[in-house]
Design an enzyme around this catalytic site. Structure first.
Site, mmCIF file in Angstrom:
data_model
loop_
_atom_site.group_PDB
_atom_site.id
_atom_site.type_symbol
_atom_site.label_atom_id
_atom_site.label_comp_id
_atom_site.label_asym_id
_atom_site.label_seq_id
_atom_site.Cartn_x
_atom_site.Cartn_y
_atom_site.Cartn_z
ATOM 1 N N ASP A 93 -6.299 59.781 23.397
ATOM 2 C CA ASP A 93 -5.502 58.621 23.835
ATOM 3 C C ASP A 93 -6.275 57.300 23.708
ATOM 4 O OD1 ASP A 93 -3.679 60.624 24.731
ATOM 5 O OD2 ASP A 93 -4.675 60.698 26.685
ATOM 6 N N GLU A 127 6.283 58.826 24.636
ATOM 7 C CA GLU A 127 5.114 58.384 25.416
ATOM 8 C C GLU A 127 4.236 57.523 24.518
ATOM 9 O OE1 GLU A 127 3.075 61.943 26.715
ATOM 10 O OE2 GLU A 127 2.559 62.537 24.691
HETATM 11 O O1 FUB Z 1 -3.859 62.788 27.759
HETATM 12 C C1 FUB Z 1 -2.807 63.182 28.609
HETATM 13 C C2 FUB Z 1 -1.499 62.820 28.010
HETATM 14 O O2 FUB Z 1 -1.353 63.435 26.744
HETATM 15 C C3 FUB Z 1 -1.323 61.356 27.712
HETATM 16 O O3 FUB Z 1 -1.088 60.562 28.828
HETATM 17 C C4 FUB Z 1 -0.210 61.435 26.740
HETATM 18 O O4 FUB Z 1 0.050 60.259 26.046
HETATM 19 C C5 FUB Z 1 -0.653 62.579 25.857
HETATM 20 O O5 FUB Z 1 -1.546 62.161 24.867
#
Ligand code: FUB
Length: 322
Positions: A15, A221
């Site tokens: 991320d 997301e």
């Molecule tokens: O790293 C945890 C979660 O996985 C993140 O918040 C999302 O965007 C995904 O990458």
């Protein structure tokens, strides 16, 4: 320049939120760690509990690990899962934004403040009022106004907020308009939302909202906003179809019109990125799970150069125009 190697391999990272501060490239990633928790759709296996910051003078050059800059035990409101962070600077201070579950298991966004881009960061005692869900991303516009974007489906709980308050049983719709990421202006001290959050609407080429059933294009997301040639680019992950896509608009709130795909699925379930300009070139910062041999929750950050065509469309620098 294409660089398909992990930026570091001594710890797992994911991320990546990249920013250029004081002429240096800083990356604020999640810090993945080993766990016995089995993979599930709520993402319980992403059980991170601290953050490191990395910096570099050149893409492809040596990377400095500035060590642990914030840990779960130092944040009074957090119970677990320090997920994807971001950072910003204003008024000579640096701000680390991070999502985590509060003591009731509800994801919220917190902020921690430091004097230097590499931290350390001191957390505010409570989460940002009016924040919820995951994946905070900041954008500071040329006029100094700062915006906070956030949201993520499934384990990120965005679907639990459709009615304006938390509903543990909230589900992603299978028809009608897709659920949207959220955006709100930040206060001048960068630690609170200055107003109620709004939907980040993504329209298709015909000007109609992207539909919930359109899993190849709907927001899931990993919101990110950058500006190129006066245009605002809102980029994001489609989640279960594993694409990184972007949409463009003429202001930080949108609406944004779908523009295309930046990146195809990587090894590993999640895909999450940022985009930044450094020394006259533009880069995509992303992760995959190659370093762990494909384990979803043990990821590694990588960098690829991107270019824009004359219409502002994004593609990887080392891939031919289609
Ligand atoms: O790293 C945890 C979660 O996985 C993140 O918040 C999302 O965007 C995904 O990458």
């Amino acid at each position: 320049m294409a660089d398909k190697q992990p930026i570091v391999s001594h710890i797992y990272t994911a991320d990546p939120s990249a920013h250029v501060f004081n002429g240096k490239l800083y990356i604020y990633p999640s810090h993945d760690r080993e766990t016995d928790i089995k993979d599930n759709d709520l993402g319980d296996q992403y059980d991170m509990n601290d953050y490191h910051v990395f910096s570099m003078e050149e893409v492809g050059g040596p990377v400095t690990d500035h060590g642990v800059v914030l840990k779960q035990d130092d944040v009074p409101w957090v119970s677990k899962q320090l997920w994807a962070p971001d950072a910003a600077t204003k008024n000579g201070k640096y701000y680390l934004y991070f999502p985590a579950r509060d003591k009731d298991g509800i994801f919220r966004v917190g902020v921690a403040v430091g004097d230097k881009p590499e931290g350390p960061f001191k957390p505010e005692p409570d989460y940002i009022k009016g924040s919820f869900s995951i994946d905070p991303a900041t954008f500071v516009d040329d006029d100094g106004e700062a915006y906070l974007y956030f949201g993520g489906l499934w384990g990120g709980q965005l679907q639990c907020w459709s009615k304006g308050e938390f509903d543990r049983d909230g589900a992603e719709p299978d028809k009608g308009d897709a659920l949207y990421a959220k955006v709100g202006k930040l206060t001048d001290d960068m630690t609170q939302l200055a107003s109620e959050v709004k939907d980040v609407v993504i329209l298709d080429e015909a000007g109609k909202p992207i539909q919930a059933a359109d899993h190849d294009r709907r927001f899931f997301e990993a919101a990110w906003v950058h500006k190129y040639n006066g245009t605002y680019y809102f980029s994001y992950s489609t989640g279960d179809t594993h694409y990184l896509c972007y949409a463009t608009g003429d202001n930080p709130y949108g609406p944004f019109t779908y523009g295309g795909r930046i990146f195809e699925p990587v090894i590993g379930w999640t895909t999450h990125h940022s985009i930044a300009e450094f020394k006259g070139k533009w880069y995509l910062f992303y992760h995959d799970s190659t370093l762990s041999g494909g384990r979803n929750h043990l990821r590694c950050v990588k960098i690829r150069e991107i270019v824009y065509d004359s219409a502002g469309k994004i593609r990887l620098a080392d891939e031919q125009p289609v």
